[in-house]
Design a protein around this motif. Structure first.
Motif, PDB file in Angstrom:
ATOM      1  N   UNK A  34       0.850  -1.186   0.000  1.00  0.00           N
ATOM      2  CA  UNK A  34       0.000   0.000   0.000  1.00  0.00           C
ATOM      3  C   UNK A  34       0.888   1.239   0.000  1.00  0.00           C
ATOM      4  N   UNK A  35       0.351   2.345  -0.486  1.00  0.00           N
ATOM      5  CA  UNK A  35       1.037   3.641  -0.420  1.00  0.00           C
ATOM      6  C   UNK A  35       0.047   4.711   0.018  1.00  0.00           C
ATOM      7  N   UNK A  36       0.579   5.739   0.670  1.00  0.00           N
ATOM      8  CA  UNK A  36      -0.224   6.923   0.963  1.00  0.00           C
ATOM      9  C   UNK A  36       0.685   8.145   0.928  1.00  0.00           C
ATOM     10  N   UNK A  37       0.092   9.298   0.688  1.00  0.00           N
ATOM     11  CA  UNK A  37       0.838  10.542   0.537  1.00  0.00           C
ATOM     12  C   UNK A  37       1.441  10.977   1.876  1.00  0.00           C
ATOM     13  N   UNK A  38       2.757  11.181   1.886  1.00  0.00           N
ATOM     14  CA  UNK A  38       3.435  11.669   3.086  1.00  0.00           C
ATOM     15  C   UNK A  38       3.055  13.120   3.381  1.00  0.00           C
ATOM     16  N   UNK A  92       7.054 -10.529   6.324  1.00  0.00           N
ATOM     17  CA  UNK A  92       7.859  -9.569   7.071  1.00  0.00           C
ATOM     18  C   UNK A  92       7.538  -8.180   6.523  1.00  0.00           C
ATOM     19  N   UNK A  93       7.119  -7.270   7.390  1.00  0.00           N
ATOM     20  CA  UNK A  93       6.701  -5.938   6.967  1.00  0.00           C
ATOM     21  C   UNK A  93       7.820  -4.924   7.156  1.00  0.00           C
ATOM     22  N   UNK A  94       7.858  -3.944   6.260  1.00  0.00           N
ATOM     23  CA  UNK A  94       8.765  -2.808   6.368  1.00  0.00           C
ATOM     24  C   UNK A  94       8.045  -1.592   5.786  1.00  0.00           C
ATOM     25  N   UNK A  95       8.624  -0.417   5.971  1.00  0.00           N
ATOM     26  CA  UNK A  95       8.030   0.809   5.420  1.00  0.00           C
ATOM     27  C   UNK A  95       9.149   1.755   5.010  1.00  0.00           C
ATOM     28  N   UNK A  96       8.872   2.565   3.987  1.00  0.00           N
ATOM     29  CA  UNK A  96       9.822   3.575   3.553  1.00  0.00           C
ATOM     30  C   UNK A  96       9.064   4.720   2.890  1.00  0.00           C
ATOM     31  N   UNK A  97       9.798   5.752   2.504  1.00  0.00           N
ATOM     32  CA  UNK A  97       9.218   6.861   1.746  1.00  0.00           C
ATOM     33  C   UNK A  97       9.900   6.891   0.395  1.00  0.00           C
ATOM     34  N   UNK A  98       9.088   6.908  -0.672  1.00  0.00           N
ATOM     35  CA  UNK A  98       9.599   6.933  -2.032  1.00  0.00           C
ATOM     36  C   UNK A  98       8.788   7.947  -2.833  1.00  0.00           C
ATOM     37  N   UNK A  99       9.448   8.937  -3.384  1.00  0.00           N
ATOM     38  CA  UNK A  99       8.805   9.966  -4.220  1.00  0.00           C
ATOM     39  C   UNK A  99       7.624  10.623  -3.524  1.00  0.00           C
ATOM     40  N   UNK A 100       7.761  10.906  -2.237  1.00  0.00           N
ATOM     41  CA  UNK A 100       6.713  11.595  -1.501  1.00  0.00           C
ATOM     42  C   UNK A 100       5.594  10.720  -0.993  1.00  0.00           C
ATOM     43  N   UNK A 101       5.710   9.415  -1.188  1.00  0.00           N
ATOM     44  CA  UNK A 101       4.692   8.480  -0.716  1.00  0.00           C
ATOM     45  C   UNK A 101       5.281   7.511   0.297  1.00  0.00           C
ATOM     46  N   UNK A 102       4.527   7.262   1.359  1.00  0.00           N
ATOM     47  CA  UNK A 102       4.901   6.247   2.338  1.00  0.00           C
ATOM     48  C   UNK A 102       4.429   4.904   1.789  1.00  0.00           C
TER      49      UNK A 102
END
Length: 125
Positions: A34-38, A92-102
């Motif tokens: 999933x992605x959402x706007x940071x 296994x879950x992880x998260x990052x920010x890419x191009x302004x999206x989490x």
């Protein structure tokens, strides 16, 4: 969209169902769930259901909650409430920010295709 006029906090819920798979011998395959706007949102909480029906006699199943928050440059993830009929985690879950999206990311524990259902609630602060 559910609005709280008293606090001007908006909450949104979305549900997604996707197939998560990787090729034999490719342990580094990570998929974006999933992605959402940071810019628009500070955090999200997910309820995740995972199914690997090809493993074992009855299949493998797991449900958990995943929380993600960011500070504008890094994203942080916490997984809790895992309930499974297996001895280990199916994803296994992880998260990052890419191009302004989490991005909420997942890596499966074997080469079987997993069905992942994600219910998302995002909040801005």
């Amino acid at each position: 969209c559910i609005s709280s006029a008293a606090s001007d906090v908006y909450k949104r819920q979305n549900m997604y169902k996707l197939q998560l798979s990787r090729a034999q011998g490719n342990p580094s395959s990570i998929a974006t769930l999933d992605t959402f706007s940071a810019t628009d949102f500070r955090s999200a909480k997910y309820t995740v259901s995972i199914s690997d029906s090809a493993s074992g006699d009855l299949g493998l199943y797991e449900v958990c909650d995943v929380a993600v928050v960011h500070d504008g440059s890094s994203a942080y993830v916490s997984t809790f409430g895992r309930t499974t009929n297996h001895t280990g985690d199916l994803v296994t879950f992880s998260a990052d920010i890419d191009s302004g999206n989490v991005r909420l990311r997942g890596q499966i524990s074997n080469t079987n295709t997993h069905t992942v259902t994600v219910v998302r609630r995002v909040m801005n602060t």
